[in-house]
Scaffold this active site. Structure first.
Site, PDB file in Angstrom:
ATOM      1  N   SER A 143       0.855  -1.195   0.000  1.00 31.11           N
ATOM      2  CA  SER A 143       0.000   0.000   0.000  1.00 31.11           C
ATOM      3  C   SER A 143       0.880   1.230   0.000  1.00 31.11           C
ATOM      4  CB  SER A 143      -0.885   0.009   1.249  1.00 31.11           C
ATOM      5  OG  SER A 143      -1.385   1.320   1.444  1.00 31.11           O
ATOM      6  N   HIS A 146      -1.463  -1.312  -4.120  1.00 24.08           N
ATOM      7  CA  HIS A 146      -2.703  -0.969  -3.423  1.00 24.08           C
ATOM      8  C   HIS A 146      -2.750   0.540  -3.195  1.00 24.08           C
ATOM      9  CE1 HIS A 146      -6.114  -2.024  -0.768  1.00 24.08           C
ATOM     10  NE2 HIS A 146      -5.682  -1.030   0.003  1.00 24.08           N
ATOM     11  N   ASP A 202      -4.893   3.688  -1.691  1.00 22.03           N
ATOM     12  CA  ASP A 202      -5.947   4.029  -0.736  1.00 22.03           C
ATOM     13  C   ASP A 202      -6.502   5.412  -1.022  1.00 22.03           C
ATOM     14  OD1 ASP A 202      -6.074   1.753   1.052  1.00 22.03           O
ATOM     15  OD2 ASP A 202      -3.994   2.234   1.522  1.00 22.03           O
ATOM     16  N   MET A 223      -8.991   8.275   0.015  1.00 13.60           N
ATOM     17  CA  MET A 223      -9.739   8.742   1.197  1.00 13.60           C
ATOM     18  C   MET A 223     -10.216  10.172   0.961  1.00 13.60           C
ATOM     19  SD  MET A 223      -7.245   7.390   4.221  1.00 13.60           S
ATOM     20  CE  MET A 223      -6.509   5.757   4.159  1.00 13.60           C
ATOM     21  N   HIS A 255      -8.753   1.136  -3.617  1.00 12.56           N
ATOM     22  CA  HIS A 255      -9.603   0.944  -2.442  1.00 12.56           C
ATOM     23  C   HIS A 255     -10.280   2.273  -2.121  1.00 12.56           C
ATOM     24  CE1 HIS A 255      -9.542  -0.017   2.208  1.00 12.56           C
ATOM     25  NE2 HIS A 255     -10.771   0.166   1.735  1.00 12.56           N
ATOM     26  N   MET A 312     -12.288   4.639  -0.068  1.00 15.06           N
ATOM     27  CA  MET A 312     -12.820   4.972   1.258  1.00 15.06           C
ATOM     28  C   MET A 312     -13.417   6.375   1.147  1.00 15.06           C
ATOM     29  SD  MET A 312      -9.677   3.380   3.425  1.00 15.06           S
ATOM     30  CE  MET A 312      -8.626   3.392   1.984  1.00 15.06           C
ATOM     31  N   MET A 345     -11.095  -5.627   6.246  1.00 15.20           N
ATOM     32  CA  MET A 345     -10.287  -4.626   6.957  1.00 15.20           C
ATOM     33  C   MET A 345      -9.905  -5.202   8.320  1.00 15.20           C
ATOM     34  SD  MET A 345      -9.865  -2.073   4.966  1.00 15.20           S
ATOM     35  CE  MET A 345      -8.787  -1.236   6.125  1.00 15.20           C
ATOM     36  N   GLY A 391      -8.484   4.344   7.457  1.00 15.08           N
ATOM     37  CA  GLY A 391      -8.188   5.773   7.562  1.00 15.08           C
ATOM     38  C   GLY A 391      -6.706   6.073   7.668  1.00 15.08           C
ATOM     39  N   GLY A 437      -2.462   4.422   7.938  1.00 17.28           N
ATOM     40  CA  GLY A 437      -1.494   3.342   7.914  1.00 17.28           C
ATOM     41  C   GLY A 437      -0.888   3.175   9.300  1.00 17.28           C
ATOM     42  N   GLY A 438      -0.169   2.089   9.481  1.00 18.33           N
ATOM     43  CA  GLY A 438       0.609   1.906  10.706  1.00 18.33           C
ATOM     44  C   GLY A 438      -0.182   1.529  11.944  1.00 18.33           C
ATOM     45  N   ASP A 489      -6.349  -6.258   4.778  1.00 14.28           N
ATOM     46  CA  ASP A 489      -5.767  -4.917   4.734  1.00 14.28           C
ATOM     47  C   ASP A 489      -5.706  -4.303   6.129  1.00 14.28           C
ATOM     48  OD1 ASP A 489      -4.987  -2.350   4.039  1.00 14.28           O
ATOM     49  OD2 ASP A 489      -6.780  -1.880   2.866  1.00 14.28           O
ATOM     50  N   GLY A 490      -4.480  -4.046   6.605  1.00 14.38           N
ATOM     51  CA  GLY A 490      -4.312  -3.331   7.861  1.00 14.38           C
ATOM     52  C   GLY A 490      -3.487  -4.087   8.881  1.00 14.38           C
ATOM     53  N   GLY A 491      -2.337  -3.512   9.217  1.00 16.51           N
ATOM     54  CA  GLY A 491      -1.516  -4.090  10.276  1.00 16.51           C
ATOM     55  C   GLY A 491      -0.828  -5.391   9.924  1.00 16.51           C
ATOM     56  N   GLY A 498       1.458  -1.786   4.170  1.00 18.53           N
ATOM     57  CA  GLY A 498       1.974  -0.437   3.946  1.00 18.53           C
ATOM     58  C   GLY A 498       3.191  -0.165   4.810  1.00 18.53           C
TER      59      GLY A 498
END
Ligand code: DX5
Ligand code: ZN
Length: 218
Positions: free
Chosen positions: A7, A32, A34, A36, A65, A67, A136, A141, A143-144, A174-176, A196
């Site tokens: 990402s 990927h 994102d 937003m 993606h 959002m 998700m 919203g 990264g990290g 997606d995420g973490g 990401g």
């Protein structure tokens, strides 16, 4: 074959083409992106213009993606800009069947995203139409953030449902995602891994990409 989708949310945007080169060298399968809007999620990123620029400098497929509020209004712009896969959130789209069909008419693959608090059962009436289910594993919203552990059960429930019903959509997470948890996410049944922070916020972006790629395919 399991796929890795870095990402670019965590990339250095002053030198995006170089950052993309680094993930390509590490074996990235998709990019990927994102999107937003500061309304659906409390953060703001970029739109079709940036997708169009990225498209010119890479052959990797682009995962877009969304959002954003009212994604229907921008589907065409993202498809024209070069999106290959377009993902919309179940929580935002009221006429999901119509939106998924529109994405396919635009010759893109269609994914539906569910937030951590959204149960998979809400997709039962649409599941046969989608190419991807994107789970998700953080609240979208930023990264990290840390991987929400209950996502593992959700992923394996989805994988079981898919098997029981003879379906062939891909499961994306997606995420973490990082090198410590990626094997358990794989074991739960994930096919496409978005990462990401664990790629771009490391000393060696190419090596981090290659390491995650190796972990998902071993
Ligand atoms: C979060 C985004 C993610 C994000 C993942 O809203 O959808 O794609 O970039 O970043 P990490 O891997 O840092 O959690
Ligand atoms: Zn994302």
């Amino acid at each position: 074959m399991k796929l890795l989708a870095p990402s670019i949310l965590s990339a250095n945007f002053t030198n995006l083409s170089q950052q993309i080169r680094l993930i390509e060298m590490g074996g990235a399968d998709l990019i990927h992106c994102d999107i937003m809007d500061g309304h659906f999620v409390p953060n703001l990123t970029f739109g079709p213009i940036v997708i169009q620029s990225i498209k010119k400098i890479t052959k990797l497929p682009l995962d877009v993606h969304l959002m954003i509020k009212n994604p229907d209004n921008l589907l065409e712009a993202f498809a024209q800009a070069g999106a290959n896969n377009i993902y919309v959130h179940q929580e935002e789209v009221v006429h999901l069947n119509r939106t998924i069909n529109k994405i396919k008419e635009l010759k893109c693959k269609a994914g539906v995203v569910i937030n951590p608090a959204t149960p998979f059962c809400l997709l039962s009436e649409i599941i046969e139409e989608v190419d991807f289910v994107l789970v998700m594993s953080v609240n979208p919203g930023f990264g990290g953030q840390s991987f929400i552990k209950s996502s593992l059960r959700k992923i394996s429930d989805i994988a079981n449902y898919r098997e029981k019903n003879g379906l062939n959509f891909l499961i994306e997470v997606d995420g973490g995602v990082n090198k410590e948890n990626i094997s358990s996410i794989k074991d739960a049944g994930c096919d496409i891994f978005v990462a990401g922070n664990s790629i771009f916020n490391t000393d060696n972006i190419t090596a981090s990409t290659a390491e995650l790629k190796q972990l998902i395919n071993k």
